[in-house]
Design a protein around this motif. Structure first.
Motif, PDB file in Angstrom:
ATOM      1  N   ARG A 275      54.975  -7.768 -11.953  1.00 39.34           N
ATOM      2  CA  ARG A 275      56.057  -6.910 -11.452  1.00 39.34           C
ATOM      3  C   ARG A 275      56.903  -7.662 -10.441  1.00 39.34           C
TER       4      ARG A 275
ATOM      5  N   GLU B  10      63.671  -7.524 -13.116  1.00 38.79           N
ATOM      6  CA  GLU B  10      63.137  -6.170 -13.266  1.00 38.79           C
ATOM      7  C   GLU B  10      64.098  -5.285 -14.059  1.00 38.79           C
TER       8      GLU B  10
ATOM      9  N   LYS C 173      63.357  -3.644 -17.756  1.00 38.88           N
ATOM     10  CA  LYS C 173      63.497  -2.204 -18.005  1.00 38.88           C
ATOM     11  C   LYS C 173      64.352  -1.952 -19.244  1.00 38.88           C
TER      12      LYS C 173
ATOM     13  N   ILE D 287      57.745  -3.074 -15.223  1.00 38.83           N
ATOM     14  CA  ILE D 287      56.475  -3.766 -14.992  1.00 38.83           C
ATOM     15  C   ILE D 287      55.949  -4.270 -16.335  1.00 38.83           C
TER      16      ILE D 287
ATOM     17  N   SER E  11      57.518   2.325 -21.953  1.00 38.33           N
ATOM     18  CA  SER E  11      57.779   2.951 -20.662  1.00 38.33           C
ATOM     19  C   SER E  11      58.647   2.022 -19.826  1.00 38.33           C
TER      20      SER E  11
ATOM     21  N   GLN F 127      62.344  -2.831 -22.280  1.00 43.27           N
ATOM     22  CA  GLN F 127      61.354  -1.789 -22.560  1.00 43.27           C
ATOM     23  C   GLN F 127      61.996  -0.563 -23.195  1.00 43.27           C
ATOM     24  N   GLN F 128      63.152  -0.197 -22.706  1.00 40.23           N
ATOM     25  CA  GLN F 128      63.853   0.967 -23.237  1.00 40.23           C
ATOM     26  C   GLN F 128      64.260   0.737 -24.682  1.00 40.23           C
TER      27      GLN F 128
ATOM     28  N   ASP G  20      59.511   0.955 -16.879  1.00 44.62           N
ATOM     29  CA  ASP G  20      59.182   0.914 -15.456  1.00 44.62           C
ATOM     30  C   ASP G  20      59.445  -0.454 -14.829  1.00 44.62           C
TER      31      ASP G  20
END
Length: 267
Positions: free
Chosen positions: A212, A240, A244, A257, A253, A247-248, A255
């Motif tokens: 993270r 970060e 994100k 991380i 998720s 991930q999207q 987040d």
């Protein structure tokens, strides 16, 4: 050529605010490169004659003046097969052949034939599509530079950019993610290291802990290359944010991380 920042290289070289002491000339990135390059070298030669400057002494790239943030004009010359040395040589040739100093006198042509003009399939970048991209992707995979998400799909996206950058870093050439003549030549002659010679750090396995913001190291570099940001090994706010978004896009998720699920999707 460079934004004014106190005590930066540009201001040191010029002894004052470089924006006040230097002449900035932009290389056009639209239209035909050969035509733009002729005009660029011609105008550089004209300025040198007009102000009593020497091409090989007084022409300085933005990359030299602001190396932390800039890479021009090499960022547009190199994908077309033009080195900085070749560029200066072309300006000097025009300078030497140009007897007049009036702006109305047409500069001699360099007659450059760039890689884009002579062989458009040899310069590929983000957004390129087709058989040439697919062939590049197959070469990268064969060389050991994985494309785990999309494979050889013929689309030059973030994953291919990251793989090209990783290859360029390994072979010691300009890391810009653009597949130009230099990268093509290196890839054609690249020999994949045998497994016994590969370092343990090259093995991409989940490190067993969440990664993270604030993390540093080789695994952070791998993540950054996978999502298409500068691989400096520092998991900062920009990394970060990009994680994100990644991930999207992949139904994870969002987040920011990198845990087992995100790692598995990336690698």
């Amino acid at each position: 050529m460079a934004r004014s920042i106190s005590k930066t290289m540009d201001n040191i070289l010029f002894g004052d605010d470089a924006n006040d002491r230097a002449i900035g000339v932009e290389l056009c990135r639209t239209g035909k490169f050969a035509k733009a390059y002729d005009r660029y070298t011609g105008y550089m030669a004209y300025l040198c004659r007009k102000f009593g400057l020497k091409p090989n002494k007084h022409i300085v790239s933005h990359k030299v003046l602001d190396p932390q943030r800039r890479y021009d004009p090499q960022s547009w010359l190199q994908p077309h097969g033009i080195s900085w040395e070749r560029f200066i040589s072309d300006v000097k040739r025009v300078y030497d052949a140009w007897a007049g100093s009036s702006e109305e006198i047409e500069a001699p042509k360099t007659g450059v034939k760039s890689a884009v003009t002579s062989n458009p399939e040899k310069v590929l970048r983000k957004g390129s599509k087709g058989a040439a991209v697919k062939e590049l992707q197959k070469k990268l995979i064969a060389a050991g530079f994985k494309l785990p998400r999309f494979g050889a799909d013929g689309h030059y996206g973030d994953e291919t950019v990251a793989a090209v950058k990783a290859f360029q870093k390994v072979v010691g050439i300009s890391v810009d993610g653009i597949y130009g003549p230099a990268t093509d030549n290196k890839l054609d002659h690249y020999k994949k290291p045998s497994k016994k010679n590969e370092s343990k750090s090259a093995v991409v396995t989940y490190p067993g802990k969440l990664i993270r913001i604030g993390a540093r190291g080789k695994n952070v570099e791998r993540i950054q290359r996978a999502v298409g940001v500068k691989a400096d090994g520092i998991f900062g706010a920009n990394t970060e944010k990009t994680v994100k978004a990644y991930q999207q896009r992949h139904g994870l998720s969002a987040d920011g991380i990198v845990g087992p699920a995100t790692w598995e999707k990336m690698f």
